[in-house]
Design a protein around this motif. Structure first.
Motif, PDB file in Angstrom:
ATOM      1  N   LEU A   1      -7.265  -6.777   7.474  1.00 60.82           N
ATOM      2  CA  LEU A   1      -6.950  -6.565   6.065  1.00 60.82           C
ATOM      3  C   LEU A   1      -6.607  -5.098   5.801  1.00 60.82           C
ATOM      4  O   LEU A   1      -5.630  -4.782   5.103  1.00 60.82           O
ATOM      5  CB  LEU A   1      -8.126  -7.003   5.192  1.00 60.82           C
ATOM      6  N   GLU A   2      -7.400  -4.197   6.367  1.00 62.02           N
ATOM      7  CA  GLU A   2      -7.181  -2.767   6.146  1.00 62.02           C
ATOM      8  C   GLU A   2      -5.944  -2.252   6.867  1.00 62.02           C
ATOM      9  O   GLU A   2      -5.468  -1.146   6.573  1.00 62.02           O
ATOM     10  CB  GLU A   2      -8.429  -1.985   6.555  1.00 62.02           C
ATOM     11  N   ALA A   3      -5.415  -3.047   7.800  1.00 62.64           N
ATOM     12  CA  ALA A   3      -4.134  -2.698   8.423  1.00 62.64           C
ATOM     13  C   ALA A   3      -2.977  -3.292   7.621  1.00 62.64           C
ATOM     14  O   ALA A   3      -1.925  -2.670   7.474  1.00 62.64           O
ATOM     15  CB  ALA A   3      -4.089  -3.218   9.859  1.00 62.64           C
ATOM     16  N   ALA A   4      -3.161  -4.492   7.071  1.00 61.61           N
ATOM     17  CA  ALA A   4      -2.075  -5.202   6.388  1.00 61.61           C
ATOM     18  C   ALA A   4      -1.670  -4.527   5.083  1.00 61.61           C
ATOM     19  O   ALA A   4      -0.475  -4.402   4.781  1.00 61.61           O
ATOM     20  CB  ALA A   4      -2.474  -6.655   6.130  1.00 61.61           C
ATOM     21  N   VAL A   5      -2.644  -4.100   4.287  1.00 57.21           N
ATOM     22  CA  VAL A   5      -2.325  -3.567   2.964  1.00 57.21           C
ATOM     23  C   VAL A   5      -1.537  -2.253   3.057  1.00 57.21           C
ATOM     24  O   VAL A   5      -0.475  -2.117   2.424  1.00 57.21           O
ATOM     25  CB  VAL A   5      -3.592  -3.409   2.109  1.00 57.21           C
ATOM     26  N   PRO A   6      -1.992  -1.247   3.824  1.00 60.60           N
ATOM     27  CA  PRO A   6      -1.162  -0.036   3.944  1.00 60.60           C
ATOM     28  C   PRO A   6       0.202  -0.301   4.585  1.00 60.60           C
ATOM     29  O   PRO A   6       1.195   0.334   4.225  1.00 60.60           O
ATOM     30  CB  PRO A   6      -2.016   0.889   4.827  1.00 60.60           C
ATOM     31  N   SER A   7       0.257  -1.260   5.537  1.00 61.92           N
ATOM     32  CA  SER A   7       1.532  -1.589   6.168  1.00 61.92           C
ATOM     33  C   SER A   7       2.509  -2.161   5.141  1.00 61.92           C
ATOM     34  O   SER A   7       3.689  -1.787   5.118  1.00 61.92           O
ATOM     35  CB  SER A   7       1.315  -2.615   7.292  1.00 61.92           C
ATOM     36  N   PHE A   8       2.018  -3.054   4.283  1.00 61.43           N
ATOM     37  CA  PHE A   8       2.872  -3.615   3.238  1.00 61.43           C
ATOM     38  C   PHE A   8       3.376  -2.524   2.299  1.00 61.43           C
ATOM     39  O   PHE A   8       4.552  -2.494   1.941  1.00 61.43           O
ATOM     40  CB  PHE A   8       2.112  -4.671   2.440  1.00 61.43           C
ATOM     41  N   TYR A   9       2.485  -1.618   1.925  1.00 56.02           N
ATOM     42  CA  TYR A   9       2.911  -0.569   0.989  1.00 56.02           C
ATOM     43  C   TYR A   9       3.938   0.347   1.646  1.00 56.02           C
ATOM     44  O   TYR A   9       4.912   0.765   1.003  1.00 56.02           O
ATOM     45  CB  TYR A   9       1.715   0.244   0.496  1.00 56.02           C
ATOM     46  N   GLU A  10       3.749   0.661   2.917  1.00 56.58           N
ATOM     47  CA  GLU A  10       4.692   1.545   3.601  1.00 56.58           C
ATOM     48  C   GLU A  10       6.056   0.881   3.742  1.00 56.58           C
ATOM     49  O   GLU A  10       7.100   1.518   3.547  1.00 56.58           O
ATOM     50  CB  GLU A  10       4.151   1.907   4.991  1.00 56.58           C
ATOM     51  N   VAL A  13      14.343 -15.042 -13.015  1.00 53.66           N
ATOM     52  CA  VAL A  13      13.649 -14.139 -13.944  1.00 53.66           C
ATOM     53  C   VAL A  13      12.728 -13.134 -13.251  1.00 53.66           C
ATOM     54  O   VAL A  13      12.454 -12.064 -13.786  1.00 53.66           O
ATOM     55  CB  VAL A  13      12.845 -14.938 -14.994  1.00 53.66           C
ATOM     56  N   SER A  14      12.210 -13.472 -12.075  1.00 59.73           N
ATOM     57  CA  SER A  14      11.346 -12.515 -11.361  1.00 59.73           C
ATOM     58  C   SER A  14      11.411 -12.780  -9.868  1.00 59.73           C
ATOM     59  O   SER A  14      11.768 -13.885  -9.429  1.00 59.73           O
ATOM     60  CB  SER A  14       9.894 -12.594 -11.850  1.00 59.73           C
ATOM     61  N   MET A  15      11.049 -11.757  -9.094  1.00 58.25           N
ATOM     62  CA  MET A  15      11.120 -11.855  -7.639  1.00 58.25           C
ATOM     63  C   MET A  15       9.865 -11.242  -7.024  1.00 58.25           C
ATOM     64  O   MET A  15       9.340 -10.257  -7.538  1.00 58.25           O
ATOM     65  CB  MET A  15      12.368 -11.136  -7.136  1.00 58.25           C
ATOM     66  N   GLU A  16       9.444 -11.835  -5.938  1.00 58.07           N
ATOM     67  CA  GLU A  16       8.205 -11.435  -5.280  1.00 58.07           C
ATOM     68  C   GLU A  16       8.494 -11.168  -3.807  1.00 58.07           C
ATOM     69  O   GLU A  16       9.228 -11.925  -3.162  1.00 58.07           O
ATOM     70  CB  GLU A  16       7.201 -12.585  -5.430  1.00 58.07           C
ATOM     71  N   ILE A  17       7.936 -10.084  -3.292  1.00 54.44           N
ATOM     72  CA  ILE A  17       8.013  -9.820  -1.852  1.00 54.44           C
ATOM     73  C   ILE A  17       6.603  -9.909  -1.288  1.00 54.44           C
ATOM     74  O   ILE A  17       5.656  -9.328  -1.835  1.00 54.44           O
ATOM     75  CB  ILE A  17       8.623  -8.438  -1.555  1.00 54.44           C
ATOM     76  N   LEU A  18       6.462 -10.658  -0.196  1.00 54.83           N
ATOM     77  CA  LEU A  18       5.145 -10.941   0.363  1.00 54.83           C
ATOM     78  C   LEU A  18       5.084 -10.575   1.839  1.00 54.83           C
ATOM     79  O   LEU A  18       6.057 -10.777   2.578  1.00 54.83           O
ATOM     80  CB  LEU A  18       4.795 -12.437   0.233  1.00 54.83           C
ATOM     81  N   LEU A  19       3.953 -10.075   2.261  1.00 54.77           N
ATOM     82  CA  LEU A  19       3.631  -9.914   3.676  1.00 54.77           C
ATOM     83  C   LEU A  19       2.572 -10.953   4.011  1.00 54.77           C
ATOM     84  O   LEU A  19       1.488 -10.953   3.414  1.00 54.77           O
ATOM     85  CB  LEU A  19       3.098  -8.517   3.980  1.00 54.77           C
ATOM     86  N   LEU A  35     -10.743  -0.456   0.188  1.00 59.90           N
ATOM     87  CA  LEU A  35      -9.285  -0.444   0.334  1.00 59.90           C
ATOM     88  C   LEU A  35      -8.648   0.552  -0.631  1.00 59.90           C
ATOM     89  O   LEU A  35      -7.721   1.278  -0.269  1.00 59.90           O
ATOM     90  CB  LEU A  35      -8.727  -1.843   0.057  1.00 59.90           C
ATOM     91  N   CYS A  36      -9.141   0.573  -1.871  1.00 62.57           N
ATOM     92  CA  CYS A  36      -8.627   1.526  -2.855  1.00 62.57           C
ATOM     93  C   CYS A  36      -8.838   2.962  -2.387  1.00 62.57           C
ATOM     94  O   CYS A  36      -7.950   3.813  -2.530  1.00 62.57           O
ATOM     95  CB  CYS A  36      -9.326   1.314  -4.206  1.00 62.57           C
ATOM     96  N   LEU A  37     -10.008   3.223  -1.822  1.00 62.69           N
ATOM     97  CA  LEU A  37     -10.306   4.575  -1.366  1.00 62.69           C
ATOM     98  C   LEU A  37      -9.450   4.954  -0.160  1.00 62.69           C
ATOM     99  O   LEU A  37      -8.996   6.093  -0.031  1.00 62.69           O
ATOM    100  CB  LEU A  37     -11.791   4.700  -1.029  1.00 62.69           C
ATOM    101  N   ILE A  38      -9.205   3.993   0.731  1.00 64.65           N
ATOM    102  CA  ILE A  38      -8.339   4.251   1.886  1.00 64.65           C
ATOM    103  C   ILE A  38      -6.931   4.604   1.419  1.00 64.65           C
ATOM    104  O   ILE A  38      -6.330   5.598   1.854  1.00 64.65           O
ATOM    105  CB  ILE A  38      -8.306   3.016   2.818  1.00 64.65           C
ATOM    106  N   LEU A  39      -6.378   3.792   0.509  1.00 61.93           N
ATOM    107  CA  LEU A  39      -5.044   4.069  -0.007  1.00 61.93           C
ATOM    108  C   LEU A  39      -5.004   5.382  -0.789  1.00 61.93           C
ATOM    109  O   LEU A  39      -4.010   6.116  -0.733  1.00 61.93           O
ATOM    110  CB  LEU A  39      -4.578   2.922  -0.900  1.00 61.93           C
TER     111      LEU A  39
END
Length: 463
Positions: A402-411, A378-384, A242-246
């Motif tokens: 999984l490999e579709a979800a992580v880049p989609s969340f970052y985008e 005090v803090s906020m979280e955004i989740l997919l 996943l790190c390498l894909i990103l």
């Protein structure tokens, strides 16, 4: 001890265009890669730096293939796929290289044999190269015994890591010499061709479906069991992929965010994640993107059969109300598709968190924030949240989702988030000149403050 110089005299330099049999995929790939390692200065510097070797302008890298190491009477000569020699002045650092392509796997016996060769010939390290992944080069995908590692460093590169590092250098114009840049581009072209056999991590191991079923049924699992360790080891490989894909998508290096103890000890990481899997029925990871507002947190929940990707940021303290603090976050993702995205708010002390979908948060931020009487935000979280249902237990579907979800969340979220920072202090209006903070000026100010205080507290006695 064997004579390494004699071995080098009989060995062949790694070639960009090796003349080998059509069936020798490993030999061809290894020779081309090692030739690029020795020929492209920046590429050799990056790859050897990952093994802890500093390669400066005075350093020289030589790479050999078809190396043979006599092992004594009655023993066959050992023949690793390659040998790398780094010379910096009078210092020499050397490493044996053993490579596999396609579905071929490394074996413990072979790696430990080359560790013995390294000891006999005074070679510093053994480096393996395959489609298996390692979080860090020092985290080998095989369990090599401590006895085999004695006096020899053991490292691992994945072919996908090699491809990623080459791509990053090309995309970032990191190679100054035009001819060397062309050579590196040809390496990328070679490694991306299907015939080369380079591939990413594409499926969880065989015990995965059974382990998911056990988690859903609440059946006990042991961190020491072979199935749990195999699944956790596969998860670590997938996190690295996943790190390498990103990295390739963002054209910058993305790494696993690991505690210091786990960076130094792969077994400690395996043990900690195995215990977490058995106790919480989930797998977790944290990815560090340069200059991002926060690490990307990934959680695969075996009981819920869901993947959760999230980022957590500190609430801006210069906004007084909770609604204003939440509004600061929502404005950053106002153009993002809200499908599957949730917002979770964390309050001071032990107050329970609040959560709503991004669409609901946009409609009524004040209701989510909790109103004026709510504790301080005090803090906020955004989740997919990706609910995979039956696909979660499927070995290849889990990876593809999984490999579709992580880049989609970052985008949709991660690339838009900015962390809050306090504003820098401002000069006082009465202290803008250097003379206003001289010793004399501060002494005068101190006397004035003391006099003012005395006048406030002095009460005259009645006559």
């Amino acid at each position: 001890m064997g004579d390494l110089d004699q071995v080098l005299e009989k060995s062949h330099r790694a070639r960009l265009f090796p003349v080998l049999a059509e069936t020798s995929k490993e030999g061809r790939a290894t020779s081309i890669y090692l030739a690029c390692l020795a020929s492209v200065n920046e590429f050799g510097r990056v790859m050897l730096a990952s093994l802890g070797q500093r390669v400066g302008s005075r350093a020289q890298i030589a790479a050999y293939t078809e190396v043979a190491f006599p092992m004594g009477k009655g023993e066959k000569a050992a023949r690793p796929d390659g040998l790398v020699v780094l010379r910096v002045g009078a210092r020499r650092w050397t490493a044996l290289v053993e490579a596999k392509v396609g579905n071929a796997d490394l074996s413990v016996a072979q790696v430990e044999l080359y560790c013995e060769v390294a000891r006999r010939y005074g070679i510093d390290a053994v480096v393996t190269l395959s489609n298996e992944f390692a979080s860090l080069p020092a985290h080998h995908p095989l369990e090599i015994s401590a006895a085999a590692r004695k006096k020899v460093e053991v490292y691992h590169w994945s072919w996908m890591n090699v491809l990623t590092q080459a791509t990053l250098l090309i995309d970032g114009a990191g190679v100054e010499d035009a001819d060397q840049a062309f050579i590196l581009a040809e390496l990328v072209r070679f490694l991306t061709h299907p015939s080369t056999g380079v591939k990413g991590f594409d499926r969880m191991p065989a015990p995965w479906p059974d382990l998911v079923a056990k988690a859903q049924a609440g059946a006990p699992m042991s961190p020491a069991s072979e199935a749990v360790r195999e699944v956790v080891g596969a998860w670590h490989q997938e996190v690295r992929d996943l790190c390498l894909i990103l990295s390739r998508q963002l054209t910058t290096e993305v790494d696993p965010h690991l505690p210091r103890a786990q960076r130094a000890d792969a077994e400690a990481r395996l043990r900690a994640d195995a215990e977490r899997l058995c106790a919480e029925h989930c797998l977790g990871a944290s990815l560090r993107v340069p200059d991002a507002a926060a690490p990307i947190e990934i959680r695969a929940d075996l009981r819920a059969r869901a993947i959760v990707v999230s980022m957590k940021v500190r609430a801006p303290e210069d906004r007084k109300s909770n609604k204003a603090r939440l509004g600061w976050l929502l404005r950053q993702v106002e153009a993002s598709d809200p499908a599957g995205i949730h917002v979770r708010l964390h309050y001071i002390g032990r107050a329970p968190s609040r959560q709503a979908s991004l669409a609901e948060a946009r409609t009524d931020a004040e209701e989510l924030a909790g109103g004026r009487d709510a504790p301080e935000l005090v803090s906020m979280e955004i989740l997919l949240v990706s609910d995979l249902a039956a696909k979660f237990a499927q070995r290849n579907k889990f990876i593809s989702e999984l490999e579709a979800a992580v880049p989609s969340f970052y985008e949709r979220v991660g690339q838009h988030l900015k962390g809050w920072q306090p504003r820098p202090p401002r000069l006082r209006e009465d202290r803008t000149e250097p003379e206003s903070v001289s010793v004399e000026a501060l002494a005068e100010e101190s006397e004035e403050e003391a006099s003012a205080t005395q006048n406030v507290w002095f009460v005259p006695e009645p006559e």
